[in-house]
Design a protein around this motif. Structure first.
Motif, PDB file in Angstrom:
ATOM      1  N   GLY A  74       0.807  -1.214   0.000  1.00 11.45           N
ATOM      2  CA  GLY A  74       0.000   0.000   0.000  1.00 11.45           C
ATOM      3  C   GLY A  74       0.837   1.258   0.000  1.00 11.45           C
TER       4      GLY A  74
ATOM      5  N   ARG B 146      -6.017   3.528   1.014  1.00  8.49           N
ATOM      6  CA  ARG B 146      -4.991   3.077   1.955  1.00  8.49           C
ATOM      7  C   ARG B 146      -3.651   3.758   1.698  1.00  8.49           C
ATOM      8  NH1 ARG B 146      -2.676  -3.056   2.091  1.00  8.49           N
ATOM      9  NH2 ARG B 146      -2.624  -2.576  -0.130  1.00  8.49           N
TER      10      ARG B 146
ATOM     11  N   ASP C   8      -2.805   5.461   5.217  1.00  5.99           N
ATOM     12  CA  ASP C   8      -1.862   4.742   6.069  1.00  5.99           C
ATOM     13  C   ASP C   8      -0.412   5.175   5.898  1.00  5.99           C
ATOM     14  OD1 ASP C   8      -4.024   3.332   6.955  1.00  5.99           O
ATOM     15  OD2 ASP C   8      -3.580   1.501   5.839  1.00  5.99           O
TER      16      ASP C   8
END
Length: 287
Positions: free
Chosen positions: A79, A206, A210
């Motif tokens: 990701g 994501r 993140d």
């Protein structure tokens, strides 16, 4: 399949592997991500150390190059944004270091720079607030403008300073929470502040949610927190006749028009995709 080849002098060069076979593995690793079709090419070119235009000429790669491609793809598959995987991003023709602590430069921000650069040049005093990686400030400094750049993050300023040095740009960097440590007046003020409403952060892709710093994304309850702070000090720091250019969310145009209308003419500029992206505020008089 890999095969061994010999150099012209007869010595072994080592094993080589068909590029198309490695690209199949890269595609398989990227299948579960939001990677677009161009990322496999970027990964290949980065591993091979070539420009994208030269990639169609490549048929085989070394084992070491193949391993690099697979390693990049595996990290991307977690990701992590591609540019963080590489450790740099291309922006306005420059190589900009990125990493944890700074936002990866976006293509739409190049449009902000293009607009701002039109007002810059030798003798122009410019301020880039929320500078992050320093990409905007460095691009404006290339015009010959006297550029100051500020950020609340010491980590971001460290990266920005390295980027300025690497790109041969002279920029004055300041640790500042919006106007806190800013002195003087400027002809041009530019900012790409955090503008995503807090409640929307959790729903972001994501790659952003993140891996990008939340302090560079979170614009408060309605996403307008930092624009309000910028407006508070605008009269004291932007010269009469000067211009403010800020990047914004696609749904924030009307709110920013109302917010900055007391200062002068406000124009909302659309990006290449036709979305409201830049608010340009021309100071018309004393406030």
């Amino acid at each position: 399949a890999a095969r061994r080849v010999r150099r012209k002098d007869g010595r072994r060069r080592g094993r080589v592997i068909a590029l198309k076979e490695i690209l199949k593995q890269v595609d398989s690793l990227l299948a579960g991500t939001n990677a677009d079709g161009s990322e496999r090419e970027w990964i290949a070119c980065e591993a091979l150390g070539i420009k994208r235009g030269a990639l169609p000429l490549v048929r085989e790669v070394s084992e070491e190059q193949a391993k690099k491609m697979i390693d990049y793809a595996r990290e991307r598959a977690t990701g992590r944004p591609l540019w963080q995987v590489f450790g740099y991003a291309e922006f306005c023709g420059m190589r900009i270091e990125v990493g944890e602590g700074v936002l990866c430069p976006r293509p739409e921000t190049e449009e902000l720079v293009e607009r701002a650069a039109a007002y810059c040049g030798p003798g122009v005093k410019a301020l880039d607030m929320c500078t992050g990686s320093g990409c905007i400030a460095i691009a404006l400094a290339k015009t010959g403008a006297d550029v100051t750049a500020s950020d609340i993050s010491e980590r971001a300023l460290e990266i920005a300073a390295r980027n300025a040095e690497a790109n041969g740009a002279k920029v004055r960097f300041l640790l500042s929470d919006i106007w806190e440590n800013i002195d003087g007046r400027f002809d041009v003020i530019v900012s790409n502040p955090p503008y995503i409403p807090t409640e929307q952060i959790a729903s972001l892709d994501r790659e952003v949610r993140d891996f990008e710093p939340h302090c560079a994304l979170d614009g408060g309850e309605d996403g307008l927190k930092f624009y309000r702070e910028i407006a508070k000090g605008l009269a004291a720091h932007l010269e009469e006749g000067g211009i403010l250019l800020v990047e914004m969310g696609a749904e924030q145009g009307e709110a920013l028009k109302a917010m900055f209308a007391p200062f002068g003419e406000v124009k909302i500029v659309k990006d290449i995709e036709g979305k409201d992206r830049i608010a340009a505020v021309r100071i018309c008089g004393k406030n």
